[in-house]
Design an enzyme around this catalytic site. Structure first.
Site, PDB file in Angstrom:
ATOM      1  N   ASP A  84      63.709  37.284  11.263  1.00  0.00           N
ATOM      2  CA  ASP A  84      62.564  36.596  10.671  1.00  0.00           C
ATOM      3  C   ASP A  84      61.269  37.143  11.271  1.00  0.00           C
ATOM      4  O   ASP A  84      60.916  36.835  12.405  1.00  0.00           O
ATOM      5  CB  ASP A  84      62.682  35.090  10.912  1.00  0.00           C
ATOM      6  CG  ASP A  84      61.476  34.307  10.397  1.00  0.00           C
ATOM      7  OD1 ASP A  84      60.613  34.906   9.724  1.00  0.00           O
ATOM      8  OD2 ASP A  84      61.405  33.090  10.666  1.00  0.00           O
ATOM      9  N   HIS A 106      46.684  53.322  35.785  1.00  0.00           N
ATOM     10  CA  HIS A 106      46.174  54.678  35.632  1.00  0.00           C
ATOM     11  C   HIS A 106      47.195  55.483  34.831  1.00  0.00           C
ATOM     12  O   HIS A 106      48.395  55.434  35.120  1.00  0.00           O
ATOM     13  CB  HIS A 106      45.941  55.318  36.995  1.00  0.00           C
ATOM     14  CG  HIS A 106      45.104  54.478  37.906  1.00  0.00           C
ATOM     15  ND1 HIS A 106      45.251  54.471  39.277  1.00  0.00           N
ATOM     16  CD2 HIS A 106      44.115  53.591  37.641  1.00  0.00           C
ATOM     17  CE1 HIS A 106      44.393  53.640  39.819  1.00  0.00           C
ATOM     18  NE2 HIS A 106      43.697  53.079  38.843  1.00  0.00           N
ATOM     19  N   GLU A 109      43.816  62.123  34.479  1.00  0.00           N
ATOM     20  CA  GLU A 109      44.187  60.734  34.749  1.00  0.00           C
ATOM     21  C   GLU A 109      43.085  59.820  34.225  1.00  0.00           C
ATOM     22  O   GLU A 109      41.951  59.875  34.690  1.00  0.00           O
ATOM     23  CB  GLU A 109      44.362  60.524  36.255  1.00  0.00           C
ATOM     24  CG  GLU A 109      44.661  59.087  36.658  1.00  0.00           C
ATOM     25  CD  GLU A 109      44.574  58.879  38.161  1.00  0.00           C
ATOM     26  OE1 GLU A 109      44.873  57.756  38.611  1.00  0.00           O
ATOM     27  OE2 GLU A 109      44.183  59.822  38.880  1.00  0.00           O
TER      28      GLU A 109
END
Length: 476
Positions: A57, A275, A364
Site C-alpha cells: 500500500d 562529509h 570532499e
C-alpha cells in the site's frame, strides 16, 4: 535477465539454504529518506519474485501515492542479500526497487530509481563511467531520550553518561572523565566511554559485508561518534549508508542505548555532519588527478564549480531538516561559507591531502548531514558537479585562510549556506534545471519534495512556540 542478476539470484537461494532461513525481509525507501520493510515466509520467495515482485500500500508511505491509487509493487535486488543480524527468526534481507503495478515501470519518486538514473546519466554524458561516494556520517549515542510537544507544552531532554553537563551529577559515584565541550576528538578510554560499543558496531558492519575504514569519538561531548565506510559507486554507497544506519541504531539499541543521526541534538557543541568524498573515474582511471591547484585536474575544478554554484539549492536535499540549520552556524566547525581549499576544514569544499596517489584524489563536500536521503543527496551532488564540468564553471580562487579567523570585511564576498530550511527550499525552487537533465529528477519530484518539506516541516516548526521563547518573552 542479465547473467549477473541470475548469478545473484542463485546465490540468494544458496544462502537461504545454508542459513536455514525462514523469513524474507524486504527493505525499501520512502520519499523523505526512511527505510521501510515488511516480511514474508521464505516459501513465498521464488525465482519469479525477482521479476513480478510483491504488492504493498503506497498511500501509507510519506510522499508516495494517494489512497485512490495506492497499489504499488516492490521488486527485490538479489545483489543486496544479507542475513539480518537483529531479527530473532533466521531472516534474509533484500533491498527493493519500487514499481508501478500497471506499467511495471520504476516509480518516479522511488529514491533508489533516481540514483540509478543518475548513474545512467553519468555514462550517457561520456564524461565518466563511475562516480564514487564516501560518506562520513557522524552520530550521537545517548542513554536516555525524552521529548513531547502538544498544544500547551513542548520539551526535549537527551542524556549521556559522558555528557559534560553531568560533571556535577550524583552518580554513586560520579567517576568524571566526561569530554569537555568541543574537546571530544580522539580521547582514549575512560574519557571515551563508547569505544567497546563502536567496536561491536564495526564487527557487525563487517559481518554484514561492509568495508569499515576507521572508528573514533567525535568532537562533541555526550557520545558523538564516527565510523567511516570505504567509498563505493553511487547506488551501492547509498544502499550501504542505509544499512550502516540500520546496524548502528540496532547495535546501540540492544545495548540499552539510543543513536541519533539528527544533526544538532545538543546546544552549544558541535553537530553531526556527513562529509561526502567524491571522485569520477573512466575506464578504470581517476579523472580528478592533475596539475592544477592541490593536484586537481581541470575536470575536478569544474566539478567543484558546479557544487559551489548550486550549493544553496543542494542544501534543500543534502541538509533536509529544520534541525540541519541549527548545525550550519558559525563557530562549531560547520562549513557555512561556500568556498574550496586544500586541507582547510573550514571550507565547504575541501581537497584532502593525505596521499599524493592519483587514485586517492577526490573532493570532499562538507556541508551535508546524515539526516539526508542518500539516494537523492548523492544524485543531486553528482548532477551539480556534472553541470560544472559541462558548462566549465570556474570555482574562483581557493580560500586557504582559516575562515573562522577572518574579519567580516574579508568574508563579505564569500557566499553562505542558507540560514533556514525554507531558504534552501526557495533556492531549490529557483535553481533545479541541472537536476532535470536525463530525467534523473523530474519536475514532479522536485515539486513534491519542496511541498512536503515546506508544509510538513518548515511551516509546522514556524507555527509552534519554542521553549526558549518563554525565557525571553514570558514577562513582557
Amino acid at each position: 535477465m542479465s547473467d549477473s542478476r541470475t548469478d545473484a539470484m542463485r546465490a540468494v537461494f544458496e544462502r537461504i539454504k545454508a542459513h536455514d532461513v525462514t523469513m524474507i525481509d524486504f527493505k525499501f525507501m520512502d520519499f523523505p529518506g526512511q527505510w521501510q520493510h515488511f516480511s514474508v515466509p521464505v516459501t513465498q520467495l521464488s525465482e519469479d519474485s525477482f521479476e513480478e515482485g510483491f504488492g504493498f500500500d503506497g498511500s501509507s508511505l510519506r510522499g508516495f501515492k494517494s489512497i485512490h491509487e495506492s497499489d504499488m509493487v516492490i521488486i527485490p535486488d538479489p545483489s543486496t542479500a544479507m542475513i539480518d543480524p537483529f531479527i530473532k527468526e533466521p531472516t534474509l534481507s533484500l533491498i527493493c526497487d519500487i514499481y508501478e503495478p500497471l506499467t511495471h515501470e520504476k516509480y518516479e519518486r522511488c529514491p533508489r530509481n533516481i540514483a540509478q538514473k543518475a548513474e545512467q546519466y553519468l555514462i550517457s554524458t561520456g564524461i565518466a563511467d563511475t562516480a564514487y561516494f564516501g560518506p562520513e556520517a557522524e552520530f550521537f549515542i545517548f542513554d536516555d531520550v525524552r521529548f513531547s510537544s502538544g498544544e500547551n507544552h513542548s520539551f526535549y531532554e537527551v542524556d549521556s553518561v559522558e555528557g559534560r553537563w553531568n560533571s556535577g551529577r550524583e552518580e554513586h559515584p560520579n567517576l568524571g572523565y566526561k569530554p569537555r565541550y568541543k574537546e571530544g576528538y580522539f580521547p582514549v578510554p575512560p574519557t571515551d566511554h563508547f569505544n567497546d560499543l563502536r567496536n561491536e558496531m564495526v564487527r557487525v558492519l563487517m559481518d554484514c559485508g561492509l568495508h569499515v575504514e576507521t572508528q573514533h569519538h567525535e568532537v562533541a561531548s555526550g557520545g558523538q561518534s564516527e565510523i567511516d565506510l570505504r567509498f563505493a559507486p553511487l547506488v551501492q554507497a547509498s544502499d550501504e549508508l542505509l544499512l550502516f544506519k540500520y546496524i548502528i541504531k540496532n547495535v546501540a539499541f540492544r545495548n540499552g542505548r539510543s543513536v541519533t543521526f539528527m544533526p544538532k541534538p545538543v546546544f552549544a557543541d558541535n553537530g553531526s555532519g556527513m562529509h561526502v568524498h567524491m571522485s569520477l573515474w573512466k575506464e578504470g582511471k581517476p579523472l580528478f588527478y592533475g596539475d592544477r591547484y592541490a593536484g586537481l585536474s581541470e575536470t575536478a575544478l569544474y566539478f567543484i564549480g558546479g557544487l559551489l554554484k548550486h550549493a544553496p539549492a543542494l542544501c534543500a536535499i543534502t541538509n533536509p531538516t529544520t534541525n540541519s540549520y541549527k548545525r550550519l552556524v558559525p563557530g562549531y566547525e560547520a562549513p557555512v561559507n561556500l568556498a574550496y581549499s586544500q586541507r582547510n576544514r573550514s571550507a565547504s569544499v575541501r581537497i584532502p591531502m593525505y596521499s599524493s596517489s592519483p587514485k586517492s584524489k577526490r573532493v570532499e563536500f562538507r556541508t551535508p548531514d546524515p539526516s539526508t536521503n542518500p539516494y537523492l543527496a548523492f544524485s543531486a551532488l553528482l548532477m551539480a558537479g556534472l553541470d560544472g564540468i559541462t558548462n566549465r564553471i570556474d570555482p574562483g580562487e581557493p580560500l586557504d585562510k582559516d575562515i573562522y579567523d577572518m574579519k567580516p570585511e574579508e568574508l563579505k564576498d564569500v557566499p553562505n549556506t542558507p540560514a533556514t530550511l525554507e531558504d534552501a527550499l526557495l533556492a531549490l525552487e529557483r535553481d533545479h534545471d541541472f537536476l532535470l537533465r536525463g530525467s534523473v529528477f523530474t519536475e514532479s519530484v522536485i515539486e513534491t519534495w519542496i511541498d512536503y518539506k515546506m508544509n510538513r516541516e518548515a511551516k509546522q516548526i514556524a507555527l509552534r512556540p519554542h521553549p526558549y521563547e518563554f525565557s525571553l518573552y514570558y514577562d513582557v
